[in-house]
Design a protein around this motif. Structure first.
Motif, PDB file in Angstrom:
ATOM      1  N   MET A 161       0.850  -1.197   0.000  1.00  0.00           N
ATOM      2  CA  MET A 161       0.000   0.000   0.000  1.00  0.00           C
ATOM      3  C   MET A 161       0.880   1.239   0.000  1.00  0.00           C
ATOM      4  O   MET A 161       1.869   1.315   0.730  1.00  0.00           O
ATOM      5  CB  MET A 161      -0.911  -0.002   1.229  1.00  0.00           C
ATOM      6  CG  MET A 161      -1.823   1.211   1.314  1.00  0.00           C
ATOM      7  SD  MET A 161      -2.900   1.117   2.758  1.00  0.00           S
ATOM      8  CE  MET A 161      -3.842   2.623   2.548  1.00  0.00           C
ATOM      9  N   VAL A 162       0.538   2.221  -0.813  1.00  0.00           N
ATOM     10  CA  VAL A 162       1.301   3.459  -0.904  1.00  0.00           C
ATOM     11  C   VAL A 162       0.776   4.448   0.127  1.00  0.00           C
ATOM     12  O   VAL A 162      -0.422   4.731   0.178  1.00  0.00           O
ATOM     13  CB  VAL A 162       1.202   4.075  -2.316  1.00  0.00           C
ATOM     14  CG1 VAL A 162       1.951   5.393  -2.362  1.00  0.00           C
ATOM     15  CG2 VAL A 162       1.760   3.104  -3.338  1.00  0.00           C
ATOM     16  N   HIS A 163       1.687   4.939   0.974  1.00  0.00           N
ATOM     17  CA  HIS A 163       1.315   5.921   1.988  1.00  0.00           C
ATOM     18  C   HIS A 163       1.915   7.272   1.638  1.00  0.00           C
ATOM     19  O   HIS A 163       3.049   7.351   1.142  1.00  0.00           O
ATOM     20  CB  HIS A 163       1.821   5.495   3.363  1.00  0.00           C
ATOM     21  CG  HIS A 163       1.146   4.275   3.890  1.00  0.00           C
ATOM     22  ND1 HIS A 163      -0.189   4.228   4.221  1.00  0.00           N
ATOM     23  CD2 HIS A 163       1.634   3.022   4.136  1.00  0.00           C
ATOM     24  CE1 HIS A 163      -0.501   3.019   4.653  1.00  0.00           C
ATOM     25  NE2 HIS A 163       0.591   2.255   4.607  1.00  0.00           N
ATOM     26  N   THR A 164       1.157   8.314   1.896  1.00  0.00           N
ATOM     27  CA  THR A 164       1.629   9.683   1.687  1.00  0.00           C
ATOM     28  C   THR A 164       1.667  10.399   3.029  1.00  0.00           C
ATOM     29  O   THR A 164       0.753  10.249   3.850  1.00  0.00           O
ATOM     30  CB  THR A 164       0.691  10.451   0.727  1.00  0.00           C
ATOM     31  OG1 THR A 164       0.627   9.750  -0.506  1.00  0.00           O
ATOM     32  CG2 THR A 164       1.213  11.860   0.475  1.00  0.00           C
ATOM     33  N   CYS A 165       2.706  11.162   3.277  1.00  0.00           N
ATOM     34  CA  CYS A 165       2.828  11.906   4.538  1.00  0.00           C
ATOM     35  C   CYS A 165       1.686  12.896   4.671  1.00  0.00           C
ATOM     36  O   CYS A 165       1.334  13.609   3.704  1.00  0.00           O
ATOM     37  CB  CYS A 165       4.177  12.625   4.588  1.00  0.00           C
ATOM     38  SG  CYS A 165       4.450  13.507   6.142  1.00  0.00           S
ATOM     39  N   VAL A 166       1.078  12.976   5.870  1.00  0.00           N
ATOM     40  CA  VAL A 166      -0.106  13.815   6.084  1.00  0.00           C
ATOM     41  C   VAL A 166       0.238  15.275   6.348  1.00  0.00           C
ATOM     42  O   VAL A 166      -0.656  16.109   6.433  1.00  0.00           O
ATOM     43  CB  VAL A 166      -0.932  13.278   7.278  1.00  0.00           C
ATOM     44  CG1 VAL A 166      -1.409  11.875   7.014  1.00  0.00           C
ATOM     45  CG2 VAL A 166      -0.110  13.343   8.576  1.00  0.00           C
ATOM     46  N   VAL A 167       1.517  15.624   6.475  1.00  0.00           N
ATOM     47  CA  VAL A 167       1.901  17.008   6.752  1.00  0.00           C
ATOM     48  C   VAL A 167       1.645  17.860   5.525  1.00  0.00           C
ATOM     49  O   VAL A 167       2.028  17.488   4.399  1.00  0.00           O
ATOM     50  CB  VAL A 167       3.382  17.103   7.162  1.00  0.00           C
ATOM     51  CG1 VAL A 167       3.816  18.547   7.342  1.00  0.00           C
ATOM     52  CG2 VAL A 167       3.608  16.320   8.451  1.00  0.00           C
ATOM     53  N   THR A 168       0.994  18.986   5.715  1.00  0.00           N
ATOM     54  CA  THR A 168       0.694  19.891   4.616  1.00  0.00           C
ATOM     55  C   THR A 168       1.981  20.357   3.945  1.00  0.00           C
ATOM     56  O   THR A 168       2.894  20.841   4.606  1.00  0.00           O
ATOM     57  CB  THR A 168      -0.094  21.110   5.122  1.00  0.00           C
ATOM     58  OG1 THR A 168      -1.284  20.654   5.768  1.00  0.00           O
ATOM     59  CG2 THR A 168      -0.447  22.053   3.988  1.00  0.00           C
TER      60      THR A 168
END
Length: 498
Positions: free
Chosen positions: A1-8
């Motif tokens: 699964m590809v995760h993306t950092c939640v920091v704006t």
């Protein structure tokens, strides 16, 4: 699964070949809330699939130790964007270096998390620049609601490519961080030295002597070892360790610090200080006093008799003194001390010391108006004397006949003595033989020793310490005097053996 950092503004993704780590939000509610606050997205809450990348931690990974600066993410970088209406302004005044901001934020987070926070005024951008950066950041989305790529003002004339950093910049920031860490260590050492911690006392005998009157930390530790088993049953709502409870009590006796002063020093309430001192005095009265204050045998006295008395008074058994202590307020009718009349505002004690300087006898407090004779006959001191004993005093006490009735002899060594004294008014020190002058000085040192070592005995005594226990009818200040004498006997004698 590809995760993306939640920091704006952070576009890091978990893809094959990446060296970054992606972390779930902690399960611990308090730590999880601190992570959410650090992400700083208004009204946002993490989901099961929310991840935070390792670039937002100083060391490049999360640490589960609460004392570590990486217990909570602290590195958040974002290059400012500018509104079209502000393009005509001097862009140089608003430019903020991404890497500089990240390094300074990391250093500042490290200092604050370690409890030594400081303002990096010279290294951080000004408040005005910060406000402009915040304003620009808030406008970083386009009209379609899509996030735009951060672009510095210097890059607009070069096709939107980010400006290259100077090769010398990383070294400068590393040097800055090393300097800050060095200052941090120096501040910690300074705070530890000034604090009332076990470490600071363990390595500083002079500090132990000043605050407690005890000669070194080994003696302090021995007293703690003796009292600790009897402190287990005490309930203390405020988290004062056993070390702090004993230290607080000894500082009260030694320096006569007010309760409010001690409350500030230990970060507790005044009532806690009073209860702690009363509780510790009771523990020491039942544990320490019977062990340290006792009447020695005649053989022990003669075996260790100081040289100053060997030739003049080889049968000296005790040096006595009577002293008064002033009360902060007169005693009321409901709290009379040893038969004192209402309105009495002084207590009188008789104290007996061996020629070597240790306290061997201390009476209970009596009204200040009581005569020396009545005090001596009522406190049990005369019953300890043996025929042939010599009793020394540095001032005239009217108990000569009472002492003689026990077959002993009272000798006054002071200049203003009466019958049986070694000196009289008008006699200069040059007219006294060297042996008798040595005796006088020896007696004066012994008599002044206890009161000088524990200032609380000089008064005035505060009201909480003049109350009597209903069960034993023993007054608190009587116990304080006994405890001070016991502690004195654990110290290096003012009259060491020659």
């Amino acid at each position: 699964m590809v995760h993306t950092c939640v920091v704006t503004g952070c576009r890091n993704r978990r893809i094959p070949g990446t060296a970054l780590s992606f972390y779930r939000f902690p399960r611990d509610p308090d730590r999880k809330q601190r992570w959410i606050a650090a992400v700083n997205r208004e009204g946002w809450l993490p989901k099961d699939g929310s991840r935070l990348c390792s670039t937002h931690f100083i060391s490049g990974k999360q640490v589960k130790n609460p004392r570590s600066p990486d217990y909570v993410p602290s590195v958040f970088t974002s290059a400012p964007l500018y509104l079209e209406s502000e393009i005509k302004q001097d862009t140089a005044a608003f430019e903020i270096s991404d890497k500089q901001e990240a390094q300074v934020e990391a250093a500042n987070a490290l200092l604050f998390l370690q409890g030594q926070g400081r303002s990096l005024v010279d290294q951080r951008p000004s408040q005005e620049d910060h406000d402009v950066a915040q304003s620009a950041s808030s406008s970083s989305t386009n009209e379609d609601g899509e996030e735009s790529e951060p672009v510095s003002s210097d890059s607009k004339g070069r096709g939107g490519k980010p400006a290259k950093r100077s090769a010398t910049e990383p070294d400068n920031y590393e040097d800055m961080l090393k300097t800050l860490k060095k200052e941090n260590r120096a501040l910690r050492e300074s705070v530890d030295k000034m604090s009332l911690s076990e470490t600071s006392f363990r390595n500083d005998p002079e500090k132990v002597r000043f605050y407690t009157g005890l000669p070194n930390y080994f003696v302090f530790e021995t007293v703690m070892w003796l009292l600790a088993p009897h402190m287990n049953g005490t309930k203390n709502r405020v988290k004062l360790s056993k070390f702090q409870q004993l230290l607080l009590t000894l500082m009260r006796l030694r320096l006569d610090l007010r309760n409010q002063d001690l409350a500030y020093r230990f970060g507790v309430k005044v009532g806690t200080v009073t209860r702690t001192v009363l509780r510790m005095v009771n523990v020491m009265s039942t544990t320490l006093v019977p062990t340290a204050v006792f009447w020695p045998s005649r053989a022990e006295l003669r075996k260790n008799l100081p040289a100053a008395l060997c030739s003049t008074y080889p049968d000296c058994a005790v040096i006595i003194d009577c002293f008064r202590v002033t009360l902060e307020k007169p005693v009321s009718e409901g709290n009379l001390l040893c038969g004192a009349s209402a309105g009495s505002n002084t207590l009188k004690y008789m104290i007996g010391m061996a020629p070597q300087g240790v306290v061997t006898f201390v009476s209970r407090g009596s009204p200040g108006s009581v005569s020396d004779k009545s005090l001596a006959e009522g406190c049990g001191f005369l019953g300890k004397l043996l025929p042939g004993d010599v009793v020394l005093a540095d001032k005239d006490l009217d108990i000569g006949k009472s002492v003689a009735a026990r077959g002993a002899l009272l000798k006054i060594t002071g200049c203003h003595g009466g019958e049986g004294s070694e000196g009289s008014e008008g006699v200069s020190l040059t007219d006294i033989s060297p042996d008798r002058l040595s005796v006088r000085r020896h007696v004066e040192r012994v008599v002044s020793m206890v009161k000088l070592r524990y200032s609380m005995l000089t008064g005035p005594v505060e009201i909480p310490f003049t109350a009597a226990e209903r069960s034993s009818n023993i007054f608190t200040f009587d116990k304080i005097v006994q405890v001070a004498c016991a502690l004195n006997n654990l110290c290096i004698s003012a009259t060491p053996l020659e």
